[in-house]
Design an enzyme around this catalytic site. Structure first.
Site, PDB file in Angstrom:
ATOM      1  N   LYS A 139      21.472  19.098  33.343  1.00 13.18           N
ATOM      2  CA  LYS A 139      22.265  18.244  34.223  1.00 13.18           C
ATOM      3  C   LYS A 139      23.334  19.053  34.941  1.00 13.18           C
ATOM      4  CE  LYS A 139      21.279  14.140  31.464  1.00 13.18           C
ATOM      5  NZ  LYS A 139      21.720  13.139  30.481  1.00 13.18           N
ATOM      6  N   GLN A 181      26.777  12.178  26.628  1.00 14.36           N
ATOM      7  CA  GLN A 181      25.379  12.339  26.239  1.00 14.36           C
ATOM      8  C   GLN A 181      25.079  11.522  24.981  1.00 14.36           C
ATOM      9  OE1 GLN A 181      23.115  13.800  28.027  1.00 14.36           O
ATOM     10  NE2 GLN A 181      21.400  14.050  26.638  1.00 14.36           N
ATOM     11  N   ASP A 195      26.668   7.188  34.822  1.00 13.78           N
ATOM     12  CA  ASP A 195      25.477   7.196  33.970  1.00 13.78           C
ATOM     13  C   ASP A 195      25.043   5.757  33.645  1.00 13.78           C
ATOM     14  OD1 ASP A 195      23.570   8.666  32.431  1.00 13.78           O
ATOM     15  OD2 ASP A 195      24.764   8.360  30.612  1.00 13.78           O
TER      16      ASP A 195
HETATM   17  N1  LIG Z   1      24.066   9.206  28.265  1.00  7.75           N
HETATM   18  C1  LIG Z   1      22.816   9.661  28.409  1.00  7.75           C
HETATM   19  N2  LIG Z   1      22.211   9.552  29.607  1.00  7.75           N
HETATM   20  C2  LIG Z   1      20.938  10.019  29.785  1.00  7.75           C
HETATM   21  O1  LIG Z   1      20.360   9.909  30.887  1.00  7.75           O
HETATM   22  C3  LIG Z   1      20.287  10.652  28.680  1.00  7.75           C
HETATM   23  C4  LIG Z   1      20.975  10.735  27.467  1.00  7.75           C
HETATM   24  N3  LIG Z   1      22.222  10.220  27.362  1.00  7.75           N
HETATM   25  N4  LIG Z   1      20.394  11.297  26.378  1.00  7.75           N
HETATM   26  C5  LIG Z   1      19.081  11.878  26.438  1.00  7.75           C
HETATM   27  C6  LIG Z   1      18.231  11.276  27.521  1.00  7.75           C
HETATM   28  C7  LIG Z   1      17.090  12.153  27.938  1.00  7.75           C
HETATM   29  N5  LIG Z   1      17.298  12.437  29.317  1.00  7.75           N
HETATM   30  C8  LIG Z   1      16.460  13.249  30.067  1.00  7.75           C
HETATM   31  C9  LIG Z   1      16.829  13.741  31.286  1.00  7.75           C
HETATM   32  C10 LIG Z   1      16.003  14.583  32.006  1.00  7.75           C
HETATM   33  C11 LIG Z   1      14.768  14.948  31.515  1.00  7.75           C
HETATM   34  C12 LIG Z   1      13.925  15.878  32.299  1.00  7.75           C
HETATM   35  O2  LIG Z   1      14.254  16.239  33.412  1.00  7.75           O
HETATM   36  N6  LIG Z   1      12.786  16.303  31.768  1.00  7.75           N
HETATM   37  C13 LIG Z   1      11.870  17.193  32.477  1.00  7.75           C
HETATM   38  C14 LIG Z   1      11.366  18.291  31.586  1.00  7.75           C
HETATM   39  C15 LIG Z   1      12.449  18.989  30.855  1.00  7.75           C
HETATM   40  C16 LIG Z   1      12.092  20.373  30.399  1.00  7.75           C
HETATM   41  O3  LIG Z   1      11.438  21.100  31.143  1.00  7.75           O
HETATM   42  O4  LIG Z   1      12.497  20.703  29.289  1.00  7.75           O
HETATM   43  C17 LIG Z   1      10.690  16.403  33.009  1.00  7.75           C
HETATM   44  O5  LIG Z   1      10.417  15.306  32.468  1.00  7.75           O
HETATM   45  O6  LIG Z   1      10.036  16.870  33.918  1.00  7.75           O
HETATM   46  C18 LIG Z   1      14.363  14.446  30.295  1.00  7.75           C
HETATM   47  C19 LIG Z   1      15.192  13.590  29.593  1.00  7.75           C
HETATM   48  C20 LIG Z   1      18.449  11.875  29.739  1.00  7.75           C
HETATM   49  N7  LIG Z   1      19.026  11.170  28.755  1.00  7.75           N
END
Ligand SMILES: Nc1nc(=O)c2c([nH]1)NC[C@@H]1CN(c3ccc(C(=O)N[C@@H](CCC(=O)O)C(=O)O)cc3)C=[N+]21
Length: 285
Positions: free
Chosen positions: A58, A102, A125
């Protein structure tokens, strides 16, 4: 004869890139006019490796978009009172435009109390009760980032939820529940399923739009999916595995999000876009 996948991919990476480009242009305009870039505060409690990675992603995306980030790392043993004090301080700090706490925080912390310490005008968020109410009532406000990303994907692929049967599998406070509310606000007929749901397969089979957000790897299988359904995989399990069994689901769906490259990148894009929205509103631009 091999089965030909019927589904078209919903490309979250490409849509996120376009969204971040637009956001970066707006951030640059703020910087040009005020001399200061928009600022997102990120708060991480503890050292869960997945959370560390997500927050790092992020912040890296912020930097690319010309958004400053201010990172706070708190020890796992942080109390609810200490976390609330940190978030209250950021809420009152005029240099901070948006705040991300987070999820998850440790089990000894009252996460709801912590989220509510985020000032609603900085809740980029979309985790506060104020934001949830705005999503539920279809009013302007900040959306929970993953559900907001899902709606942008549906719009980009011309999927109009109005009159459609939407099934959301999962009811978490910042994913499943607000995803259903946003679909309801767009006139879908929404059913929530969760761990106590009986007859899950029959309900899933009715979905024109299926949102999988349970946190169980490959839990939703193709055989349960209605032919032609739009399948959104919002699962983020260890190893970048979604909640949908992609290969079998892609044989039935008309549109499907991959993991990775679907909902994940859109989650971050919405966070950045809403940070710039917050900065514009706070500056009266
Ligand atoms: N307050 C809060 N807000 C959130 O939005 C929040 C959170 N807590 N806790 C955890 C989860 C998880 N999350 C992700 C964000 C981006 C990918 C992401 O971009 N993933 C990539 C791959 C990642 C990689 O390559 O490792 C994809 O799907 O293409 C995944 C998961 C946001 N979260």
């Amino acid at each position: 004869m091999p089965t030909v996948p019927a589904a078209r991919l919903m490309d979250g990476t490409a849509l996120a890139r376009r969204t971040v480009e637009e956001t970066a242009a707006r951030a640059a305009e703020i910087t040009r006019r005020t001399g200061t870039a928009p600022c997102l505060a990120t708060v991480l409690v503890g050292e869960d490796p997945a959370s560390v990675t997500y927050v790092r992603m992020k912040r890296a995306r912020c930097e690319k978009a010309g958004i400053r980030s201010r990172h706070m790392e708190l020890p796992a043993a942080t109390s609810t009172e200490e976390l609330v004090a940190t978030l209250t301080g950021l809420s009152q700090d005029s240099e901070v435009n948006g705040i991300l706490l987070q999820h998850p925080v440790g089990p000894h912390i009252d996460e709801r109390a912590a989220f509510e310490a985020i000032a609603p005008e900085k809740d980029v968020d979309g985790v506060t009760m104020t934001s949830f109410a705005a999503m539920s009532f279809g009013l302007p406000g900040f959306e929970s980032c993953t559900p907001g990303g899902i709606m942008r994907l549906l719009d980009a692929y011309d999927v109009n939820p109005s009159g459609k049967r939407a099934v959301v599998v999962g009811r978490s406070a910042i994913l499943g529940k607000p995803a259903g509310m946003l679909l309801l606000a767009r006139d879908a007929t929404v059913t929530y399923c969760h761990s106590r749901t009986t007859g899950l397969s029959e309900i899933v089979a009715e979905a024109d739009i299926l949102v999988a957000a349970v946190g169980r790897p490959r839990f939703i299988r193709g055989e349960d999916i209605k032919p032609g359904a739009v399948v959104i995989d919002a699962g983020y399990n260890p190893g970048n595995v979604g909640d949908v069994d992609f290969d079998t689901a892609a044989e039935r769906a008309s549109l499907i999000t991959p993991v990775p490259g679907g909902v994940g990148p859109m989650t971050i894009a919405v966070l950045l876009a809403q940070t710039v929205d917050a900065a514009e509103r706070q500056l009266g631009l």
